[in-house]
Each structure stands twice: as C-alpha cells, then as structure tokens.
Design a protein around this motif. Structure first.
Motif, PDB file in Angstrom:
ATOM      1  N   GLY A  52       0.838  -1.365  -0.093  1.00  0.00           N
ATOM      2  CA  GLY A  52       0.008  -0.059  -0.070  1.00  0.00           C
ATOM      3  C   GLY A  52       0.741   1.234  -0.151  1.00  0.00           C
ATOM      4  O   GLY A  52       0.572   2.293  -0.716  1.00  0.00           O
ATOM      5  N   LEU A  53       1.835   1.454   0.687  1.00  0.00           N
ATOM      6  CA  LEU A  53       2.773   2.458   0.988  1.00  0.00           C
ATOM      7  C   LEU A  53       3.451   2.507  -0.510  1.00  0.00           C
ATOM      8  O   LEU A  53       3.731   3.724  -0.899  1.00  0.00           O
ATOM      9  CB  LEU A  53       3.824   2.272   1.870  1.00  0.00           C
ATOM     10  N   HIS A  54       3.999   1.609  -0.941  1.00  0.00           N
ATOM     11  CA  HIS A  54       4.731   1.582  -2.258  1.00  0.00           C
ATOM     12  C   HIS A  54       3.819   1.808  -3.518  1.00  0.00           C
ATOM     13  O   HIS A  54       4.346   2.903  -4.181  1.00  0.00           O
ATOM     14  CB  HIS A  54       5.488   0.307  -2.729  1.00  0.00           C
ATOM     15  N   LEU A  55       2.571   1.669  -3.300  1.00  0.00           N
ATOM     16  CA  LEU A  55       1.534   2.046  -4.273  1.00  0.00           C
ATOM     17  C   LEU A  55       1.457   3.400  -4.155  1.00  0.00           C
ATOM     18  O   LEU A  55       1.342   4.365  -5.272  1.00  0.00           O
ATOM     19  CB  LEU A  55       0.196   1.132  -4.185  1.00  0.00           C
ATOM     20  N   TYR A  56       1.170   3.974  -2.891  1.00  0.00           N
ATOM     21  CA  TYR A  56       1.020   5.230  -2.788  1.00  0.00           C
ATOM     22  C   TYR A  56       2.042   6.042  -3.457  1.00  0.00           C
ATOM     23  O   TYR A  56       1.894   7.141  -3.947  1.00  0.00           O
ATOM     24  CB  TYR A  56       0.865   5.568  -1.370  1.00  0.00           C
ATOM     25  N   ILE A  57       3.249   5.854  -2.860  1.00  0.00           N
ATOM     26  CA  ILE A  57       4.534   6.772  -3.361  1.00  0.00           C
ATOM     27  C   ILE A  57       4.574   6.597  -5.026  1.00  0.00           C
ATOM     28  O   ILE A  57       4.801   7.691  -5.439  1.00  0.00           O
ATOM     29  CB  ILE A  57       5.683   6.178  -2.802  1.00  0.00           C
ATOM     30  N   ASP A  58       4.392   5.418  -5.709  1.00  0.00           N
ATOM     31  CA  ASP A  58       4.588   5.327  -6.862  1.00  0.00           C
ATOM     32  C   ASP A  58       3.589   6.027  -7.864  1.00  0.00           C
ATOM     33  O   ASP A  58       3.732   6.870  -8.550  1.00  0.00           O
ATOM     34  CB  ASP A  58       4.637   4.010  -7.271  1.00  0.00           C
ATOM     35  N   GLN A  59       2.432   5.755  -7.289  1.00  0.00           N
ATOM     36  CA  GLN A  59       1.241   6.754  -7.896  1.00  0.00           C
ATOM     37  C   GLN A  59       1.415   8.309  -7.915  1.00  0.00           C
ATOM     38  O   GLN A  59       0.945   9.082  -8.735  1.00  0.00           O
ATOM     39  CB  GLN A  59      -0.098   6.071  -7.686  1.00  0.00           C
ATOM     40  N   MET A  60       1.769   8.532  -6.541  1.00  0.00           N
ATOM     41  CA  MET A  60       1.823  10.129  -6.634  1.00  0.00           C
ATOM     42  C   MET A  60       3.082  10.787  -7.252  1.00  0.00           C
ATOM     43  O   MET A  60       2.875  11.839  -7.897  1.00  0.00           O
ATOM     44  CB  MET A  60       2.101  10.503  -5.077  1.00  0.00           C
ATOM     45  N   MET A  61       4.093   9.789  -7.673  1.00  0.00           N
ATOM     46  CA  MET A  61       4.981  10.322  -8.537  1.00  0.00           C
ATOM     47  C   MET A  61       4.618  10.264  -9.898  1.00  0.00           C
ATOM     48  O   MET A  61       4.988  11.140 -10.765  1.00  0.00           O
ATOM     49  CB  MET A  61       6.269   9.387  -8.241  1.00  0.00           C
ATOM     50  N   ALA A  62       3.824   9.295 -10.104  1.00  0.00           N
ATOM     51  CA  ALA A  62       2.850   9.464 -11.694  1.00  0.00           C
ATOM     52  C   ALA A  62       2.094  10.754 -11.636  1.00  0.00           C
ATOM     53  O   ALA A  62       2.280  11.218 -12.859  1.00  0.00           O
ATOM     54  CB  ALA A  62       2.233   8.193 -11.776  1.00  0.00           C
ATOM     55  N   VAL A  63       1.523  11.175 -10.527  1.00  0.00           N
ATOM     56  CA  VAL A  63       0.782  12.233 -10.739  1.00  0.00           C
ATOM     57  C   VAL A  63       1.749  13.787 -10.886  1.00  0.00           C
ATOM     58  O   VAL A  63       1.293  14.473 -11.829  1.00  0.00           O
ATOM     59  CB  VAL A  63      -0.050  12.572  -9.466  1.00  0.00           C
ATOM     60  N   MET A  64       2.909  13.555 -10.338  1.00  0.00           N
ATOM     61  CA  MET A  64       3.459  14.431 -10.345  1.00  0.00           C
ATOM     62  C   MET A  64       4.475  14.657 -11.701  1.00  0.00           C
ATOM     63  O   MET A  64       4.368  15.769 -12.183  1.00  0.00           O
ATOM     64  CB  MET A  64       4.784  14.497  -9.295  1.00  0.00           C
ATOM     65  N   ALA A  65       4.774  13.511 -12.205  1.00  0.00           N
ATOM     66  CA  ALA A  65       5.229  13.366 -13.685  1.00  0.00           C
ATOM     67  C   ALA A  65       4.287  14.056 -14.752  1.00  0.00           C
ATOM     68  O   ALA A  65       4.601  14.675 -15.843  1.00  0.00           O
ATOM     69  CB  ALA A  65       5.757  11.955 -13.982  1.00  0.00           C
ATOM     70  N   PHE A  66       3.021  13.565 -14.431  1.00  0.00           N
ATOM     71  CA  PHE A  66       2.074  13.895 -15.560  1.00  0.00           C
ATOM     72  C   PHE A  66       1.961  15.563 -15.449  1.00  0.00           C
ATOM     73  O   PHE A  66       1.951  16.243 -16.625  1.00  0.00           O
ATOM     74  CB  PHE A  66       0.528  13.428 -15.269  1.00  0.00           C
ATOM     75  N   ASP A  67       1.671  16.252 -14.052  1.00  0.00           N
ATOM     76  CA  ASP A  67       1.853  17.582 -14.207  1.00  0.00           C
ATOM     77  C   ASP A  67       3.001  18.386 -14.654  1.00  0.00           C
ATOM     78  O   ASP A  67       2.750  19.451 -15.324  1.00  0.00           O
ATOM     79  CB  ASP A  67       1.452  17.979 -12.720  1.00  0.00           C
ATOM     80  N   ALA A  68       4.095  17.822 -14.447  1.00  0.00           N
ATOM     81  CA  ALA A  68       5.312  18.315 -14.938  1.00  0.00           C
ATOM     82  C   ALA A  68       5.642  18.468 -16.457  1.00  0.00           C
ATOM     83  O   ALA A  68       6.125  19.623 -16.949  1.00  0.00           O
ATOM     84  CB  ALA A  68       6.395  17.345 -14.457  1.00  0.00           C
ATOM     85  N   GLN A  69       4.578  17.724 -17.006  1.00  0.00           N
ATOM     86  CA  GLN A  69       4.699  17.753 -18.549  1.00  0.00           C
ATOM     87  C   GLN A  69       3.640  18.279 -19.291  1.00  0.00           C
ATOM     88  O   GLN A  69       3.635  18.521 -20.577  1.00  0.00           O
ATOM     89  CB  GLN A  69       4.973  16.645 -19.076  1.00  0.00           C
TER      90      GLN A  69
END
Length: 276
Positions: A73-90
């Motif tokens: 659950g923690l790993h999924l949270y961190i990975d998916q939040m980074m995916a959100v950040m990556a999307f917003d960055a581009q």
C-alpha cells in the motif's frame, strides 16, 4: 509513529509539487528534478540510501526506511503520487486526451486511497476491488471542475482534446453550450461515483477510515451543489465551500453516515408477491 510518517509523506509531496510548479522553470529542469526524486525512491527501496540529500528528500527516505518490510500500500501510494507529479510536470500548455486525463485521475485516486488505508486503517480489512478508488475518483473529477478557470489561465487544461476537437471549441470556451454539457456530464459522473462509494465505505473495518471517507465525499459534494446551482457555468472561485455553513454540513453528514454504517442493512420483513 504512523502520524509522523503521514506528515512526512504530505510534506515531501507538497515540496515536490511546489518545486515542479515554480514560475519560469524549464521543462528540462522539471524533468531532471523529477528523475532525481524517482532515482532516490528506487534507491531507498533497494536498501541504498543516497548521500547528500536535501532536508525534504530525507523525509521520503525516512518514510521508506521506517517500513523495511516492503508494504504494498505504501509503495503503491508513493509510486502513484510520483506518476501524478510526472504528468503535471509535462502537461502545461498541452491539450490532453481523455485517456490520459483518466489515467491521471486513476493515479491520484490510487495514491490518496492507499495513503488513507496505510496511515489510518493499517492492517484492517477494506475493499480490494476497483470500487476501492471510486470516492477519490469522484473527488478528483470535482477538483478539476472547481479549478478549471484558474488552471486554464496558466495553461493546464482539464477538458479532453478529443472533446474539444469534436465540438470545435477551445479550452477557453467555458461558456459554450458544448463545454457546459461536458461539465454536466462530469458532475453526473462524480455523483455516481460518490453514490457507489457511500455504500462501499461500509465494507471498511476501521471506523476512522470510514469517517474520513464520508467527510471527503461530503466536502466535494458542496462544490457539485454549487456547480449545479449555477446551471453548470464554471466560476473562478467557490468561496461557499469554505464557509461555516459548509463546514457544519460536511461534519454533520460525515458523522451521520458513519453512525449509520454500523447499522445492519435492513431486509424486507415479508416477501413481496409480484403479479405475473
């Protein structure tokens, strides 16, 4: 403690978001910063804590280190939040497809939901199917409607390129009938997700998770109410969502629904005969 780790997670991702959202920063610099964070997280999960970390980076390193047995659950949270950040960055200045926007919403829904269950309901039973993410999915749909005017002004477009092309409109045509129809359909979709989620929350064992879920839904329902009242014309701000009246309504709704969730679902006392 779990509370301290929750604060670490929030502070870290708040910092990452602020860094990526700086005015005047080039896309290449955003991506370099993002890649550094992704490499840091990968290294920490591999048991290799990098040296020379910034204070904010130490927060996520400590968070992962505090849970040496990898928690899904923690790993999924961190990975998916980074995916959100990556999307917003581009995505700034770009028109985005419906599929990409849906993936964005799904990533955020997974991240927020998994954070809720990890930091509050850790170790207790909760739904494991796709209904698990419906509440936050509805909330993010609402969030993008609420921020549409502000986001559009700075180049973040929350309506799909496919829809714009099909109706020959631009992201700035927020008062065009086709745009208003899009808003109405999104409000209805968010309502549907919330309707299903209220029942689904009964399946969560931890009562604090239930309360947080009901409060989360109620808070965004206030925005949906305002959009409907305006006949789906979007505004730049929705100050009523921060009013004392709205706060009282959210609290009252959340508490009431949480208490009701402990009550058994009523079954008909007698069978109802249907004429053939």
């Amino acid at each position: 403690s779990m509370a301290a780790d929750a604060y670490r997670a929030y502070a870290y991702f708040r910092w990452v978001d602020d860094m990526l959202d700086q005015d005047g920063i080039a896309v290449t610099d955003r991506l370099m910063f993002l890649h550094r964070q992704q490499d840091l997280i990968s290294a920490c999960y591999a048991g290799k804590r990098p040296f020379s970390l910034q204070p904010e980076e130490q927060l996520v390193a400590d968070l992962i280190t505090n849970h040496p047995t990898e928690n899904y659950g923690l790993h999924l949270y961190i990975d998916q939040m980074m995916a959100v950040m990556a999307f917003d960055a581009q995505r700034k200045g770009k028109l985005i497809s419906l599929g990409a926007l849906n993936d964005y919403t799904q990533s955020l829904a997974i991240a927020v939901t998994e954070a809720l269950h990890f930091f509050i309901g850790n170790g207790q039973a909760s739904p494991q199917d796709q209904t698990r993410y419906l509440a936050v999915t509805g909330a993010h749909i609402t969030h993008m409607l609420r921020d549409t005017i502000e986001d559009t002004a700075v180049g973040y477009y929350n309506i799909p390129a496919d829809y714009l092309a099909a109706h020959h409109i631009t992201p700035m045509d927020v008062h065009h009938p086709a745009y208003i129809s899009w808003v109405e359909s999104r409000v209805q979709l968010a309502r549907h997700h919330f309707y299903l989620s209220r029942t689904n929350l009964r399946r969560i064992e931890n009562w604090r998770c239930r309360l947080a879920g009901y409060a989360y839904i109620a808070r965004f329902a206030v925005v949906l109410d305002a959009i409907e009242k305006d006949d789906y014309f979007l505004r730049a701000t929705y100050p009523e969502r921060k009013s004392k009246k709205a706060g009282a309504k959210v609290a009252g709704t959340a508490i009431s629904q949480t208490l009701k969730s402990f009550m058994p679902t009523r079954q008909p006392k007698y069978a109802i005969k249907v004429n053939q």
